[in-house]
Design a protein around this motif. Structure first.
Motif, short mmCIF file in Angstrom:
data_model
loop_
_atom_site.label_atom_id
_atom_site.label_comp_id
_atom_site.label_asym_id
_atom_site.label_seq_id
_atom_site.Cartn_x
_atom_site.Cartn_y
_atom_site.Cartn_z
N UNK A 1 5.94 10.49 0.52
CA UNK A 1 5.75 9.11 0.11
C UNK A 1 5.68 8.22 1.36
N UNK A 2 4.64 7.39 1.42
CA UNK A 2 4.44 6.43 2.51
C UNK A 2 4.22 5.06 1.88
N UNK B 1 0.88 -1.17 0.00
CA UNK B 1 0.00 0.00 0.00
C UNK B 1 0.91 1.22 0.00
N UNK B 2 0.73 2.07 -0.98
CA UNK B 2 1.67 3.17 -1.17
C UNK B 2 0.91 4.48 -1.39
N UNK B 3 1.33 5.51 -0.69
CA UNK B 3 0.74 6.84 -0.88
C UNK B 3 1.81 7.74 -1.47
N UNK C 1 6.35 -0.59 7.66
CA UNK C 1 5.95 0.73 7.16
C UNK C 1 7.18 1.61 6.99
N UNK C 2 7.19 2.34 5.89
CA UNK C 2 8.30 3.25 5.59
C UNK C 2 7.73 4.59 5.13
N UNK C 3 8.31 5.65 5.60
CA UNK C 3 7.96 6.99 5.14
C UNK C 3 9.20 7.59 4.52
N UNK C 4 9.03 8.15 3.33
CA UNK C 4 10.17 8.72 2.63
C UNK C 4 9.99 10.21 2.39
#
Length: 147
Positions: A108-109, A71-73, A101-104
């Protein structure tokens, strides 16, 4: 008579355990090309693939052992990808209830969820036990009562 029944029980268990040898079936789609891939997941027209049959060009000997949902935002828009996974472990610490979970940068999540407990586990639905898996054992015990 009892040893014959035990042999029959073991035979059924072996036959039904061979089902898992064929490979894990996973949903494959991406919401960029098909909105049904998003959550809530609509799997009525989605394909499932046997992950043991899927090959990577970069690692041809590696086989898929898990299902994956990403799942990508990106810039405020959600995207979903469902496919086979080739490396890693299911969930976090082998617990499929937890996703990585990764936040860039640049808003971008990304959330990576992997599983291997059942076919199609990369859907959004809760896990359920198949009644079909209980059928052989129930049938055997019914026939044992008749004997």
């Amino acid at each position: 008579m009892s040893s014959c029944f035990n042999l029959l029980c073991v035979s059924f268990l072996v036959l039904f355990s061979l089902y898992s040898v064929s490979g894990l079936m996973c949903w494959t789609c991406d919401s960029l090309h098909d909105s049904k891939c998003s959550d809530p997941f609509n799997n009525h027209s989605m394909p499932m693939v046997d992950c043991k049959q899927v090959r990577l060009d970069t690692y041809p000997n590696l086989r898929g052992t898990m299902c994956r949902k990403i799942r990508q935002k990106v810039y405020g828009k959600w995207r979903y990808y469902r496919s086979c996974a080739f490396l890693g472990e299911p969930g976090i610490g082998n617990d499929e209830r937890y996703c990585l979970m990764r936040t860039g940068t640049n808003n971008i999540f990304t959330e990576y969820c992997t599983c291997n407990t059942r076919d199609g586990c990369n859907s959004a639905s809760l896990m359920s036990i198949s009644l079909f898996s209980f059928l052989p054992v129930t049938t055997l015990f019914y026939f044992k009562r008749l004997l």
